[in-house]
Scaffold this motif. Structure first.
Motif, mmCIF file in Angstrom:
data_model
loop_
_atom_site.group_PDB
_atom_site.id
_atom_site.type_symbol
_atom_site.label_atom_id
_atom_site.label_comp_id
_atom_site.label_asym_id
_atom_site.label_seq_id
_atom_site.Cartn_x
_atom_site.Cartn_y
_atom_site.Cartn_z
ATOM 1 N N UNK A 101 0.860 -1.166 0.000
ATOM 2 C CA UNK A 101 0.000 0.000 0.000
ATOM 3 C C UNK A 101 0.903 1.224 0.000
ATOM 4 N N UNK A 102 0.332 2.407 -0.151
ATOM 5 C CA UNK A 102 1.140 3.624 -0.150
ATOM 6 C C UNK A 102 2.042 3.692 1.080
ATOM 7 N N UNK A 103 1.498 3.360 2.223
ATOM 8 C CA UNK A 103 2.277 3.461 3.456
ATOM 9 C C UNK A 103 3.408 2.439 3.514
ATOM 10 N N UNK A 104 3.355 1.416 2.669
ATOM 11 C CA UNK A 104 4.383 0.373 2.699
ATOM 12 C C UNK A 104 5.457 0.535 1.623
ATOM 13 N N UNK A 105 5.381 1.557 0.785
ATOM 14 C CA UNK A 105 6.404 1.766 -0.242
ATOM 15 C C UNK A 105 7.760 2.130 0.358
ATOM 16 N N UNK A 106 7.745 2.941 1.381
ATOM 17 C CA UNK A 106 8.994 3.492 1.933
ATOM 18 C C UNK A 106 9.917 2.433 2.538
ATOM 19 N N UNK A 107 9.376 1.493 3.274
ATOM 20 C CA UNK A 107 10.215 0.518 3.998
ATOM 21 C C UNK A 107 11.127 -0.293 3.073
#
Length: 129
Positions: A101-107
């Motif tokens: 999800x959008x929130x999981x792209x960064x990791x």
């Protein structure tokens, strides 16, 4: 469930994209101590019924490092692994895009770039990539 277009938009809003084509992005991520790291994200398309991305960050030219030491140091990584591409050692991780999800792209971006930067620093003492 994310798409390649979602990921491209998310990256473009947050980072200065250095290069882009239909299936890849190139940009820089800050890491530690005023260092940054080059990142390549490739859309690999459908593999085994899942839409995949591949995140890569260069470490060093193979001729400039002890590749055995690279593999030993890469053992500490939680995700991904070291590969050779066109004479360059690269740290790479792949993920099914639809699971993010959008929130999981960064990791995943951070894990790959921080690992590649650490390996680059340990093997060369430089910040070339």
């Amino acid at each position: 469930m994310a798409s390649w277009d979602d990921l491209v938009l998310w990256v473009r809003v947050r980072y200065e994209v250095m290069a882009q084509n239909a299936d890849s992005l190139t940009f820089r991520l800050p890491t530690t101590d005023d260092r940054d790291q080059l990142v390549y994200v490739h859309h690999r398309g459908e593999v085994d019924g899942h839409d995949w991305i591949q995140i890569e960050s260069p470490i060093a030219r193979l001729d400039d490092i002890d590749t055995r030491r690279l593999l030993e140091l890469a053992e500490e990584a939680v995700v991904g692994g070291a590969v050779a591409i066109d004479g360059t050692a690269v740290f790479r991780h792949s993920a099914p895009l639809e699971d993010l999800t959008f929130s999981e792209f960064e990791a995943p971006f951070r894990m790959v770039t921080v690992t590649a930067d650490r390996l680059e620093h340990q093997l060369t003492g430089t910040d070339r990539f």
